[in-house]
Design a protein around this motif. Structure first.
Motif, PDB file in Angstrom:
ATOM      1  N   ASN A 112      -0.279  -8.293   8.156  1.00  0.00           N
ATOM      2  CA  ASN A 112      -0.266  -6.893   7.846  1.00  0.00           C
ATOM      3  C   ASN A 112       1.075  -6.538   8.387  1.00  0.00           C
ATOM      4  OD1 ASN A 112      -2.756  -6.729   6.808  1.00  0.00           O
ATOM      5  ND2 ASN A 112      -3.590  -5.988   8.684  1.00  0.00           N
ATOM      6  N   THR A 154       0.671  -1.310   0.166  1.00  0.00           N
ATOM      7  CA  THR A 154       0.005   0.107  -0.051  1.00  0.00           C
ATOM      8  C   THR A 154       0.840   1.230  -0.062  1.00  0.00           C
ATOM      9  OG1 THR A 154      -0.143  -0.050   2.410  1.00  0.00           O
ATOM     10  CG2 THR A 154      -1.941  -1.152   1.173  1.00  0.00           C
ATOM     11  N   LYS A 155       2.009   1.141   0.636  1.00  0.00           N
ATOM     12  CA  LYS A 155       2.918   2.351   0.554  1.00  0.00           C
ATOM     13  C   LYS A 155       4.381   1.948   0.403  1.00  0.00           C
ATOM     14  CE  LYS A 155       0.196   5.623   3.489  1.00  0.00           C
ATOM     15  NZ  LYS A 155       0.234   6.605   3.616  1.00  0.00           N
ATOM     16  N   LYS A 176       4.347   5.007  12.477  1.00  0.00           N
ATOM     17  CA  LYS A 176       3.234   5.687  12.681  1.00  0.00           C
ATOM     18  C   LYS A 176       1.905   4.995  12.866  1.00  0.00           C
ATOM     19  CE  LYS A 176       5.569   9.166   9.937  1.00  0.00           C
ATOM     20  NZ  LYS A 176       5.535   9.792   8.505  1.00  0.00           N
ATOM     21  N   GLY A 177       1.838   3.823  12.521  1.00  0.00           N
ATOM     22  CA  GLY A 177       0.693   2.880  12.427  1.00  0.00           C
ATOM     23  C   GLY A 177       0.240   2.879  11.033  1.00  0.00           C
ATOM     24  N   GLU A 178       0.826   3.483  10.085  1.00  0.00           N
ATOM     25  CA  GLU A 178       0.247   3.375   8.629  1.00  0.00           C
ATOM     26  C   GLU A 178       0.615   1.975   8.114  1.00  0.00           C
ATOM     27  OE1 GLU A 178       1.735   6.631   6.490  1.00  0.00           O
ATOM     28  OE2 GLU A 178       1.155   7.986   7.922  1.00  0.00           O
ATOM     29  N   LEU A 179      -0.590   1.503   7.350  1.00  0.00           N
ATOM     30  CA  LEU A 179      -0.214   0.169   6.728  1.00  0.00           C
ATOM     31  C   LEU A 179       0.460   0.181   5.484  1.00  0.00           C
ATOM     32  CD1 LEU A 179      -1.606  -2.775   6.906  1.00  0.00           C
ATOM     33  CD2 LEU A 179      -3.397  -1.898   5.170  1.00  0.00           C
ATOM     34  N   LEU A 180       1.663  -0.591   5.487  1.00  0.00           N
ATOM     35  CA  LEU A 180       2.537  -0.871   4.389  1.00  0.00           C
ATOM     36  C   LEU A 180       2.334  -1.839   3.420  1.00  0.00           C
ATOM     37  CD1 LEU A 180       5.760   0.263   6.409  1.00  0.00           C
ATOM     38  CD2 LEU A 180       4.181   1.836   5.236  1.00  0.00           C
ATOM     39  N   SER A 195      14.175   1.228   7.261  1.00  0.00           N
ATOM     40  CA  SER A 195      12.823   1.616   7.937  1.00  0.00           C
ATOM     41  C   SER A 195      12.568   0.502   9.028  1.00  0.00           C
ATOM     42  CB  SER A 195      11.816   1.525   6.671  1.00  0.00           C
ATOM     43  OG  SER A 195      11.615   2.453   5.884  1.00  0.00           O
ATOM     44  N   GLU A 244      -0.612  -5.204   3.184  1.00  0.00           N
ATOM     45  CA  GLU A 244      -1.644  -6.002   3.652  1.00  0.00           C
ATOM     46  C   GLU A 244      -1.817  -7.295   3.025  1.00  0.00           C
ATOM     47  OE1 GLU A 244      -5.504  -4.171   3.077  1.00  0.00           O
ATOM     48  OE2 GLU A 244      -5.130  -3.506   1.167  1.00  0.00           O
ATOM     49  N   TYR A 304       3.080  -2.802   9.366  1.00  0.00           N
ATOM     50  CA  TYR A 304       2.852  -1.169   9.479  1.00  0.00           C
ATOM     51  C   TYR A 304       4.392  -0.430   9.777  1.00  0.00           C
ATOM     52  CZ  TYR A 304      -1.756  -3.023  10.632  1.00  0.00           C
ATOM     53  OH  TYR A 304      -2.842  -3.559  10.524  1.00  0.00           O
ATOM     54  N   ASP A 305       4.115   0.911   9.656  1.00  0.00           N
ATOM     55  CA  ASP A 305       5.279   1.756   9.934  1.00  0.00           C
ATOM     56  C   ASP A 305       5.024   2.329  11.466  1.00  0.00           C
ATOM     57  OD1 ASP A 305       3.644   4.019   9.987  1.00  0.00           O
ATOM     58  OD2 ASP A 305       4.417   4.665   8.150  1.00  0.00           O
TER      59      ASP A 305
END
Length: 79
Positions: free
Chosen positions: A58, A30-31, A63-67, A37, A69, A60-61
């Motif tokens: 899943n 997703t990103k 910040k809790g953003e999904l990278l 990282s 899924e 996540y980074d």
């Protein structure tokens, strides 16, 4: 893909654990993820069907953003 391969280690060692047989894995990236990282992997049981399990996989980074899924299908170990 390196991060995606780490799910195999989590599934084989932690959840469900030793003796688990990986059947399939799907991913959506997703990103972008950059070298160096720091990330957090999450594996949760979505459904159990007799001796199979469907797992939510899943990434996540910090910040809790999904990278990433994804979903894995595994044969559960016999205990």
């Amino acid at each position: 893909m390196y991060l995606a391969s780490l799910f195999s280690a989590v599934i084989g060692v932690e959840l469900p654990g030793n003796g688990t047989i990986y059947i399939s894995q799907s991913f959506n990236f997703t990103k972008p993820i950059y070298v160096g990282s720091t990330v957090k992997l999450s594996v949760k049981i979505k459904k159990i069907i007799v001796d199979f399990a469907i797992l939510e996989t899943n990434c996540y980074d910090l910040k809790g953003e999904l990278l990433i899924e994804g979903e894995a299908k595994v044969v559960l170990p016999e205990y």
